[in-house]
Scaffold this motif. Structure first.
Motif, PDB file in Angstrom:
ATOM      1  N   THR A  88       0.842  -1.188   0.000  1.00 35.23           N
ATOM      2  CA  THR A  88       0.000   0.000   0.000  1.00 35.23           C
ATOM      3  C   THR A  88       0.880   1.242   0.000  1.00 35.23           C
ATOM      4  O   THR A  88       2.089   1.178   0.222  1.00 35.23           O
ATOM      5  CB  THR A  88      -0.911   0.051   1.242  1.00 35.23           C
ATOM      6  OG1 THR A  88      -0.101   0.268   2.408  1.00 35.23           O
ATOM      7  CG2 THR A  88      -1.689  -1.232   1.411  1.00 35.23           C
ATOM      8  N   THR A  89       0.237   2.370  -0.243  1.00 31.14           N
ATOM      9  CA  THR A  89       0.948   3.642  -0.094  1.00 31.14           C
ATOM     10  C   THR A  89       1.427   3.775   1.351  1.00 31.14           C
ATOM     11  O   THR A  89       0.692   3.441   2.285  1.00 31.14           O
ATOM     12  CB  THR A  89       0.017   4.815  -0.445  1.00 31.14           C
ATOM     13  OG1 THR A  89      -0.457   4.636  -1.779  1.00 31.14           O
ATOM     14  CG2 THR A  89       0.739   6.144  -0.326  1.00 31.14           C
ATOM     15  N   GLU A  90       2.654   4.221   1.521  1.00 34.33           N
ATOM     16  CA  GLU A  90       3.242   4.348   2.855  1.00 34.33           C
ATOM     17  C   GLU A  90       2.292   5.096   3.795  1.00 34.33           C
ATOM     18  O   GLU A  90       1.781   6.165   3.469  1.00 34.33           O
ATOM     19  CB  GLU A  90       4.579   5.103   2.738  1.00 34.33           C
ATOM     20  CG  GLU A  90       5.494   4.941   3.922  1.00 34.33           C
ATOM     21  CD  GLU A  90       6.859   5.551   3.639  1.00 34.33           C
ATOM     22  OE1 GLU A  90       7.874   4.857   3.797  1.00 34.33           O
ATOM     23  OE2 GLU A  90       6.906   6.729   3.219  1.00 34.33           O
ATOM     24  N   GLY A  91       2.048   4.481   4.966  1.00 34.03           N
ATOM     25  CA  GLY A  91       1.166   5.094   5.948  1.00 34.03           C
ATOM     26  C   GLY A  91      -0.275   4.637   5.875  1.00 34.03           C
ATOM     27  O   GLY A  91      -1.101   5.064   6.692  1.00 34.03           O
ATOM     28  N   HIS A  92      -0.607   3.749   4.939  1.00 30.91           N
ATOM     29  CA  HIS A  92      -2.008   3.343   4.745  1.00 30.91           C
ATOM     30  C   HIS A  92      -2.207   1.832   4.839  1.00 30.91           C
ATOM     31  O   HIS A  92      -3.211   1.308   4.369  1.00 30.91           O
ATOM     32  CB  HIS A  92      -2.516   3.843   3.391  1.00 30.91           C
ATOM     33  CG  HIS A  92      -2.666   5.322   3.315  1.00 30.91           C
ATOM     34  ND1 HIS A  92      -3.847   5.970   3.554  1.00 30.91           N
ATOM     35  CD2 HIS A  92      -1.748   6.298   3.058  1.00 30.91           C
ATOM     36  CE1 HIS A  92      -3.675   7.276   3.427  1.00 30.91           C
ATOM     37  NE2 HIS A  92      -2.405   7.502   3.128  1.00 30.91           N
ATOM     38  N   ARG A  93      -1.281   1.138   5.483  1.00 28.65           N
ATOM     39  CA  ARG A  93      -1.372  -0.318   5.477  1.00 28.65           C
ATOM     40  C   ARG A  93      -2.438  -0.869   6.421  1.00 28.65           C
ATOM     41  O   ARG A  93      -2.769  -2.050   6.355  1.00 28.65           O
ATOM     42  CB  ARG A  93      -0.024  -0.929   5.837  1.00 28.65           C
ATOM     43  CG  ARG A  93       0.447  -0.673   7.260  1.00 28.65           C
ATOM     44  CD  ARG A  93       1.714  -1.466   7.532  1.00 28.65           C
ATOM     45  NE  ARG A  93       2.241  -1.247   8.860  1.00 28.65           N
ATOM     46  CZ  ARG A  93       3.112  -2.057   9.445  1.00 28.65           C
ATOM     47  NH1 ARG A  93       3.551  -3.119   8.802  1.00 28.65           N
ATOM     48  NH2 ARG A  93       3.561  -1.797  10.644  1.00 28.65           N
ATOM     49  N   ASP A  94      -3.011  -0.051   7.291  1.00 22.97           N
ATOM     50  CA  ASP A  94      -3.971  -0.556   8.274  1.00 22.97           C
ATOM     51  C   ASP A  94      -5.425  -0.303   7.885  1.00 22.97           C
ATOM     52  O   ASP A  94      -6.329  -0.541   8.692  1.00 22.97           O
ATOM     53  CB  ASP A  94      -3.697   0.064   9.648  1.00 22.97           C
ATOM     54  CG  ASP A  94      -2.388  -0.431  10.243  1.00 22.97           C
ATOM     55  OD1 ASP A  94      -2.082  -1.627  10.047  1.00 22.97           O
ATOM     56  OD2 ASP A  94      -1.688   0.352  10.894  1.00 22.97           O
ATOM     57  N   VAL A  95      -5.660   0.154   6.656  1.00 24.20           N
ATOM     58  CA  VAL A  95      -7.040   0.408   6.221  1.00 24.20           C
ATOM     59  C   VAL A  95      -7.893  -0.852   6.363  1.00 24.20           C
ATOM     60  O   VAL A  95      -9.034  -0.806   6.818  1.00 24.20           O
ATOM     61  CB  VAL A  95      -7.061   0.903   4.757  1.00 24.20           C
ATOM     62  CG1 VAL A  95      -8.479   0.903   4.203  1.00 24.20           C
ATOM     63  CG2 VAL A  95      -6.467   2.303   4.670  1.00 24.20           C
ATOM     64  N   ILE A  96      -7.327  -1.991   5.999  1.00 28.53           N
ATOM     65  CA  ILE A  96      -8.087  -3.234   6.020  1.00 28.53           C
ATOM     66  C   ILE A  96      -8.470  -3.643   7.442  1.00 28.53           C
ATOM     67  O   ILE A  96      -9.472  -4.330   7.660  1.00 28.53           O
ATOM     68  CB  ILE A  96      -7.283  -4.361   5.329  1.00 28.53           C
ATOM     69  CG1 ILE A  96      -8.179  -5.567   5.061  1.00 28.53           C
ATOM     70  CG2 ILE A  96      -6.058  -4.740   6.125  1.00 28.53           C
ATOM     71  CD1 ILE A  96      -7.510  -6.632   4.232  1.00 28.53           C
ATOM     72  N   GLU A  97      -7.685  -3.223   8.423  1.00 28.95           N
ATOM     73  CA  GLU A  97      -7.971  -3.583   9.814  1.00 28.95           C
ATOM     74  C   GLU A  97      -8.840  -2.534  10.501  1.00 28.95           C
ATOM     75  O   GLU A  97      -9.681  -2.866  11.345  1.00 28.95           O
ATOM     76  CB  GLU A  97      -6.665  -3.773  10.587  1.00 28.95           C
ATOM     77  CG  GLU A  97      -6.856  -4.416  11.936  1.00 28.95           C
ATOM     78  CD  GLU A  97      -5.586  -5.073  12.444  1.00 28.95           C
ATOM     79  OE1 GLU A  97      -5.631  -5.640  13.545  1.00 28.95           O
ATOM     80  OE2 GLU A  97      -4.558  -5.026  11.744  1.00 28.95           O
ATOM     81  N   MET A  98      -8.653  -1.267  10.152  1.00 30.78           N
ATOM     82  CA  MET A  98      -9.470  -0.201  10.733  1.00 30.78           C
ATOM     83  C   MET A  98     -10.906  -0.255  10.217  1.00 30.78           C
ATOM     84  O   MET A  98     -11.824   0.214  10.863  1.00 30.78           O
ATOM     85  CB  MET A  98      -8.845   1.158  10.401  1.00 30.78           C
ATOM     86  CG  MET A  98      -7.500   1.384  11.058  1.00 30.78           C
ATOM     87  SD  MET A  98      -6.593   2.750  10.304  1.00 30.78           S
ATOM     88  CE  MET A  98      -7.675   4.113  10.685  1.00 30.78           C
ATOM     89  N   ARG A  99     -11.063  -0.844   9.021  1.00 25.89           N
ATOM     90  CA  ARG A  99     -12.373  -0.981   8.379  1.00 25.89           C
ATOM     91  C   ARG A  99     -13.012   0.406   8.258  1.00 25.89           C
ATOM     92  O   ARG A  99     -12.357   1.347   7.842  1.00 25.89           O
ATOM     93  CB  ARG A  99     -13.245  -1.974   9.147  1.00 25.89           C
ATOM     94  CG  ARG A  99     -12.561  -3.335   9.321  1.00 25.89           C
ATOM     95  CD  ARG A  99     -13.442  -4.346  10.007  1.00 25.89           C
ATOM     96  NE  ARG A  99     -14.003  -3.906  11.251  1.00 25.89           N
ATOM     97  CZ  ARG A  99     -13.357  -3.841  12.396  1.00 25.89           C
ATOM     98  NH1 ARG A  99     -12.080  -4.197  12.451  1.00 25.89           N
ATOM     99  NH2 ARG A  99     -13.941  -3.438  13.500  1.00 25.89           N
TER     100      ARG A  99
END
Length: 679
Positions: A88-99
């Motif tokens: 992912t774009t740096e800094g956005h890897r937790d989108v899938i977990e934050m929902r």
């Protein structure tokens, strides 16, 4: 020449062969979950035997095979997919977990968060950045990509999902990364968000891209194995795979966009519903597909189902266009149990294909819906699958007795209670797709199919006050039959957020033209008729959700195009929510184009029942409404057109049984279907 439809279910694999005259031959084989192609090939052998030939002979005389598979579905639901890495774009890897910051049950304080398909250690940031308008803010850092790929290689990933910020507006960085993955990680499945779902909304785009990577390797392996098996037996043409949106695609495209097949099997039933609507002239239908493991329900209005981009399959969000199907854990194999409070439950757990219900004699001991129906005398133990499987009445009774003891009653009352519970569950499922969306189901016709539906459909209709039920003669394999009435279809989408007042007709036409070109390129060299359908995802300015507005019948060349677009949106909003706000600004979010390659129409034997004469029925005792009743039993394939039969009665074929209760009358149509009126 034959056309063959194949639907792999949880318990049985259904096959239908239709010849040039429209004559239908059906077969059922036990599903083989470890390798679905084994049950499929066995089913083809059974089909060939019924047609008086062998497997190579059948395949040599087959012009088209359409296949609905649950490989992608099972991999997702059972969490048995590939080991996936996410870039992912740096800094956005937790989108899938934050929902989206919400819980499925928001008031449950003890509800654990779902475990992402990609663990955090395999979600890696890459230095790059696209702006919202597609301009490059930060160039793609090749060293950052190389470092991420080394980490994923050490982790032994089988698939890589790439989802960069705003890649739907400019896919260049994702394309460059995809090429780097292909070079650096040989044999790894690559899933790019700009190819899978090039539209706005980061959460949906990440999830769908990850799901595609998660199920892609398993589906690609299965389809390659299936194609090789069929080639070994002499079939050289391409196999068409049923897609979640109701169309079909060749194997190569299906393997590339694997997430588009997560509803492959159930979609065949909706395709069948569309064809039933065309044949009967009844456009308002509820499709009721009850198989061995689950029941799939959908609503058709004006002969057309609804497409949605907000589908949740198990725990995963899949935002690709999909038929709006509601699935319940209610089928012939659904297991009955009594909880600690003495309440009877049926499903969602299922005995599946192995070991199956207790009456199958394969080691199953849990009481199921099929066992309950056998105990009540509704099934002929010697005629299951045309006699290929002898049902064990004693085993079924022993299984149901465990429920009777827990409830403090007798086995027959317990068996009737099991069917009443599962009927109520299925009626509630139909309310979810109708009443909760402002649609009154009482004016609809219920179309019953799947091997188990015939014994339950009229009672479900009564619970909903539906007065008409249709049971096709090929009800037990209708999903496989419906797959033969589909077309090649490619759904193209592109985000373009703009207020209607700020967009020009020329810009909108250019957007549609570009999408149509992409779709036609995927269609390739196609000799038949090509239809192009346009639609827009739109909302009022302050809304946070969109609705899809069809532009069918709109002349895109008209000068007041955008006025018509806005009017269409207001009208559709009124239909869905009983209000509209013409004074508010309307926003276009996504443009959609469906490119449809029309395949030859499914041939139909228009009046197979017209020359039949009614054979005298046999008689059997069945348990209905708390007591034994002797009823006539008719062979479904021997009923003459125009014959009217009042309930109570039972209709049997080699693959299904239909129960007609008191106060119901069935009329046989020229096609040999049952048109049931409920008073």
């Amino acid at each position: 020449m034959y056309r063959i439809g194949i639907d792999v279910g949880g318990t049985f694999t259904d096959l239908v062969a239709v010849d040039d005259a429209g004559h239908v031959t059906v077969a059922k084989a036990a599903s083989t979950p470890q390798d679905q192609s084994e049950g499929l090939i066995e089913g083809l052998r059974l089909l060939a035997a019924d047609l008086g030939t062998d497997l190579p002979g059948l395949l040599a005389a087959t012009e088209r095979i359409v296949h609905g598979t649950t490989v992608a579905t099972n991999a997702l639901l059972e969490r048995k997919g590939a080991r996936v890495g996410l870039l992912t774009t740096e800094g956005h890897r937790d989108v899938i977990e934050m929902r989206e910051g919400l819980k499925d049950d928001r008031y449950n304080l003890r509800m654990p968060p779902p475990v992402p398909l990609v663990p955090r250690a395999l979600r890696l940031g890459v230095r790059e950045r696209m702006a919202f308008d597609g301009a490059v803010r930060t160039a793609l850092d090749r060293r950052s990509v190389a470092a991420a790929l080394k980490t994923l290689q050490r982790a032994g990933v089988e698939a890589v999902a790439v989802c960069y910020l705003h890649a739907y507006r400019n896919p260049r960085h994702e394309a460059d990364t995809g090429r780097a993955v292909a070079r650096g990680l040989k044999g790894v499945y690559v899933s790019l968000s700009s190819e899978v779902l090039p539209q706005i909304k980061e959460f949906e785009r990440v999830w769908t891209t990850v799901v595609n990577a998660y199920v892609g390797p398993a589906l690609a392996r299965y389809l390659a194995s299936l194609a090789a098996r069929l080639r070994a037996h002499g079939f050289t043409r391409d196999v068409l795979i049923m897609q979640s949106h109701g169309g079909v695609a060749p194997i190569r495209e299906s393997a590339r966009l694997a997430a588009g097949a997560v509803l492959s099997g159930p979609a065949g039933g909706i395709a069948a519903g569309r064809h039933v609507a065309q044949l009967t002239g009844r456009g308002d239908l509820v499709t009721f597909d009850m198989g061995g493991t689950s029941t799939d329900i959908a609503l058709l209005q004006g002969g057309e189902p609804t497409l949605t981009g907000e589908k949740t399959v198990g725990f995963a969000r899949v935002a690709l266009p999909s038929l709006d199907i509601h699935t319940l854990g209610a089928g012939g194999g659904s297991i009955a149990r009594v909880d600690a409070g003495g309440i009877l439950h049926v499903g969602p757990e299922s005995a599946g294909a192995d070991p199956g219900p207790a009456c199958y004699g394969r080691g199953g001991t849990a009481p199921t819906v099929t066992d309950a129906n056998l105990v009540r005398g509704l099934l002929d133990p010697g005629n299951f699958l045309g006699g290929r499987i002898a049902l064990d009445v004693g085993a079924a009774r022993r299984a149901v007795e465990t429920i009777a003891k827990a409830l403090g009653t007798d086995p027959l009352t317990a068996a009737e209670g099991i069917t009443q519970v599962v009927n109520t569950n299925m009626a509630e499922g139909i309310k979810l797709v109708s009443v909760r969306r402002g649609v009154d189901p009482r004016g609809f016709t219920l179309v019953a199919f799947g091997g188990a539906a015939g014994l339950h459909v009229t009672e479900v209709a009564r619970l909903l006050e539906i007065r008409r039920v249709i049971v096709p003669s090929v009800a037990a394999v209708l999903s496989a039959w419906g797959m033969l009435a589909t077309d090649l279809r490619y759904e193209m989408v592109r985000s373009h957020v703009s207020e209607v007042g700020r967009l020009t007709p020329a810009r909108l036409r250019r957007l549609f033209t570009a999408l149509e070109g992409d779709g036609r390129r995927r269609l390739g060299r196609f000799d038949g008729t090509v239809d192009v359908r346009h639609s827009l995802d739109m909302r009022y300015g302050e809304q946070i959700f969109e609705i899809t507005v069809s532009l069918d019948g709109v002349d895109l060349a008209r000068t007041d195009l955008l006025d018509e677009v806005a009017a269409r949106f207001h009208g559709r909003h009124e239909e869905l929510y009983a209000y509209s706000a013409p004074g508010q600004e309307v926003v276009i979010v996504n443009a959609r184009v469906a490119v449809v390659g029309r395949l030859p129409v499914l041939p139909a034997d228009e009046a197979p029942a017209s020359s039949r004469t009614l054979a005298p029925p046999t008689r059997r005792r069945v348990w209905l409404a708390g007591g034994w009743t002797e009823v006539p039993v008719y062979r479904l394939e021997g009923l003459p057109a125009g014959q009217a039969i009042k309930g109570a009665a039972v209709f049997e074929s080699a693959t299904t049984t239909v129960l007609l209760r008191e106060g119901e009358q069935a009329t046989v149509t020229p096609r040999g279907w049952l048109d049931i009126e409920i008073t």
